[in-house]
Design a protein around this motif. Structure first.
Motif, PDB file in Angstrom:
ATOM      1  N   UNK A 239       0.817  -1.229   0.000  1.00 33.70           N
ATOM      2  CA  UNK A 239       0.000   0.000   0.000  1.00 33.70           C
ATOM      3  C   UNK A 239       0.841   1.265   0.000  1.00 33.70           C
ATOM      4  N   UNK A 240       2.049   1.179   0.546  1.00 32.35           N
ATOM      5  CA  UNK A 240       2.915   2.347   0.586  1.00 32.35           C
ATOM      6  C   UNK A 240       3.746   2.556  -0.659  1.00 32.35           C
ATOM      7  N   UNK A 241       3.601   1.695  -1.662  1.00 32.41           N
ATOM      8  CA  UNK A 241       4.310   1.870  -2.929  1.00 32.41           C
ATOM      9  C   UNK A 241       3.585   2.950  -3.718  1.00 32.41           C
ATOM     10  N   UNK A 242       4.012   4.192  -3.540  1.00 29.44           N
ATOM     11  CA  UNK A 242       3.268   5.334  -4.075  1.00 29.44           C
ATOM     12  C   UNK A 242       3.183   5.283  -5.596  1.00 29.44           C
ATOM     13  N   UNK A 243       4.277   4.972  -6.263  1.00 32.96           N
ATOM     14  CA  UNK A 243       4.283   4.970  -7.727  1.00 32.96           C
ATOM     15  C   UNK A 243       3.258   3.981  -8.270  1.00 32.96           C
ATOM     16  N   UNK A 244       3.275   2.743  -7.761  1.00 30.11           N
ATOM     17  CA  UNK A 244       2.361   1.721  -8.263  1.00 30.11           C
ATOM     18  C   UNK A 244       0.911   2.048  -7.931  1.00 30.11           C
ATOM     19  N   UNK A 245       0.657   2.523  -6.722  1.00 30.96           N
ATOM     20  CA  UNK A 245      -0.716   2.770  -6.298  1.00 30.96           C
ATOM     21  C   UNK A 245      -1.312   4.000  -6.973  1.00 30.96           C
ATOM     22  N   UNK A 272       1.625   5.853   4.525  1.00 30.79           N
ATOM     23  CA  UNK A 272       2.830   6.626   4.217  1.00 30.79           C
ATOM     24  C   UNK A 272       2.951   7.837   5.135  1.00 30.79           C
ATOM     25  N   UNK A 273       4.034   8.560   4.947  1.00 33.44           N
ATOM     26  CA  UNK A 273       4.279   9.789   5.717  1.00 33.44           C
ATOM     27  C   UNK A 273       5.103  10.727   4.848  1.00 33.44           C
ATOM     28  N   UNK A 274       5.200  11.967   5.285  1.00 34.56           N
ATOM     29  CA  UNK A 274       6.053  12.934   4.604  1.00 34.56           C
ATOM     30  C   UNK A 274       5.628  13.208   3.181  1.00 34.56           C
ATOM     31  N   UNK A 275       6.624  13.271   2.278  1.00 34.82           N
ATOM     32  CA  UNK A 275       6.367  13.621   0.886  1.00 34.82           C
ATOM     33  C   UNK A 275       5.470  12.597   0.193  1.00 34.82           C
ATOM     34  N   UNK A 276       5.636  11.309   0.519  1.00 31.57           N
ATOM     35  CA  UNK A 276       4.807  10.282  -0.114  1.00 31.57           C
ATOM     36  C   UNK A 276       3.332  10.489   0.246  1.00 31.57           C
ATOM     37  N   UNK A 277       3.087  10.769   1.508  1.00 32.05           N
ATOM     38  CA  UNK A 277       1.703  11.002   1.933  1.00 32.05           C
ATOM     39  C   UNK A 277       1.121  12.240   1.242  1.00 32.05           C
ATOM     40  N   UNK A 278       1.915  13.292   1.147  1.00 31.63           N
ATOM     41  CA  UNK A 278       1.428  14.527   0.522  1.00 31.63           C
ATOM     42  C   UNK A 278       1.140  14.308  -0.961  1.00 31.63           C
ATOM     43  N   UNK A 282      -2.550  14.960  -2.526  1.00 34.63           N
ATOM     44  CA  UNK A 282      -2.799  15.899  -3.621  1.00 34.63           C
ATOM     45  C   UNK A 282      -3.442  15.212  -4.818  1.00 34.63           C
ATOM     46  N   UNK A 283      -3.015  13.989  -5.129  1.00 35.35           N
ATOM     47  CA  UNK A 283      -3.632  13.255  -6.246  1.00 35.35           C
ATOM     48  C   UNK A 283      -5.101  12.973  -5.938  1.00 35.35           C
ATOM     49  N   UNK A 284      -5.387  12.631  -4.693  1.00 34.04           N
ATOM     50  CA  UNK A 284      -6.772  12.366  -4.300  1.00 34.04           C
ATOM     51  C   UNK A 284      -7.622  13.619  -4.456  1.00 34.04           C
TER      52      UNK A 284
END
Length: 310
Positions: A239-245, A272-278, A282-284
């Motif tokens: 779930x934390x794989x930002x690119x794939x998700x 996630x946290x930090x930049x990944x979470x942001x 933003x995409x959401x």
């Protein structure tokens, strides 16, 4: 609703593409369309099914594949008939007796009855099987109409013999909006993005330009990807794989499955946290704008995002 793995109707009919200018390709919603002469509820046979597929380039068609031997069919068909009339011809209900029309049943790969499928622009979208509750059917219909509008299929059935209201004159589009739509028509997404960007610079409060710009950017992100491969890669990723998700959420949003996209991105925010979470947040928010504030899945997803963040 799943746009992938849809059955092949080419054995029954080869539908025409929508007329030039009938809608805006690439997911930009079209304006409501003109009246289409014909009955709102029709019985369809193998001999007439080709006409039904052709009609789906003008107005969404809901296909009710039923059997007189099925008690669930007897429950569902009257509900669909009432809804078709209540929606005022915004879709045509095509009733198919699978016992009398096995070729149509085979084309739709019917495994049980009743089965309900939408046909939009000649392309089938499997919806559901069995006697669904009316409230859930309404939600499905609203999503079908939204997807149809995104593909320029916005006609309204006008029963034969009833007068058609004269179409009100549409106000002209702002010049930069018109420029962007012309660019989309010819497949030039770079020019469309540039036009919408300039429209926003002129008027930062132009919500239509903002949503359209986000739609164009979404199209560009998914344009060269294989949807099934993207979704499979995300399924095998954390779930934390930002690119794939994020890539999978784009595919889901581009095919109208906003609830799935929203849930996926909320899960990324939680993981996630930090930049990944942001980035996920933003995409959401962008997908919320594309879906629009009245979309039924937006408000619950906003609450879920707030819970994930705080």
């Amino acid at each position: 609703m799943n746009l992938y793995g849809a059955v092949d109707l080419s054995a029954l009919a080869s539908p025409r593409p929508p007329a030039t200018g009938a809608g805006s390709p690439g997911g930009v919603p079209a304006q409501p369309g003109a009246g289409v002469p014909g009955e709102i509820v029709v019985r369809v046979t193998e001999a007439t099914f080709g006409e039904t597929v052709q009609r789906s380039t003008q107005v969404p068609v809901l296909v009710d594949l039923f059997s007189a031997r099925s008690g669930a069919s007897g429950q569902l068909s009257p509900v669909l008939e009432n809804l078709a009339r209540e929606y005022g011809g915004r879709f045509q209900l095509a009733q198919v007796d699978v016992d009398a029309n096995p070729q149509i049943a085979a084309a739709f790969q019917v495994q049980s009855v009743p089965t309900v499928v939408a046909v939009i622009g000649g392309q089938p979208i499997p919806l559901f099987q069995g006697a669904y509750p009316e409230e859930q059917i309404r939600q499905v219909l609203d999503e079908v109409l939204r997807i149809a509008a995104q593909n320029g299929v916005t006609g309204v059935m006008v029963p034969t013999g009833e007068p058609q209201d004269e179409e009100p004159a549409e106000p002209p589009l702002p010049p930069l909006h018109a420029e962007a739509l012309e660019a989309i028509e010819r497949g030039d997404l770079d020019a469309a993005e540039d036009a919408y960007t300039r429209a926003l610079k002129e008027n930062p409060g132009d919500g239509e330009a903002r949503a359209a710009l986000l739609q164009v950017q979404l199209i560009r992100r998914v344009d060269s990807d294989d949807p099934e491969e993207v979704l499979a890669a995300a399924a095998g990723a954390a779930p934390g794989d930002v690119t794939a998700q994020l890539a999978a959420a784009d595919v889901e949003a581009a095919t109208g499955r906003f609830a799935d996209a929203f849930a996926r991105l909320v899960a990324v925010v939680r993981a996630t946290a930090g930049d990944d979470r942001e980035q996920a947040r933003l995409r959401l928010l962008e997908l919320f704008e594309i879906a629009g504030p009245t979309h039924p899945d937006v408000a619950p997803a906003r609450r879920a995002l707030a819970s994930a963040l705080y």
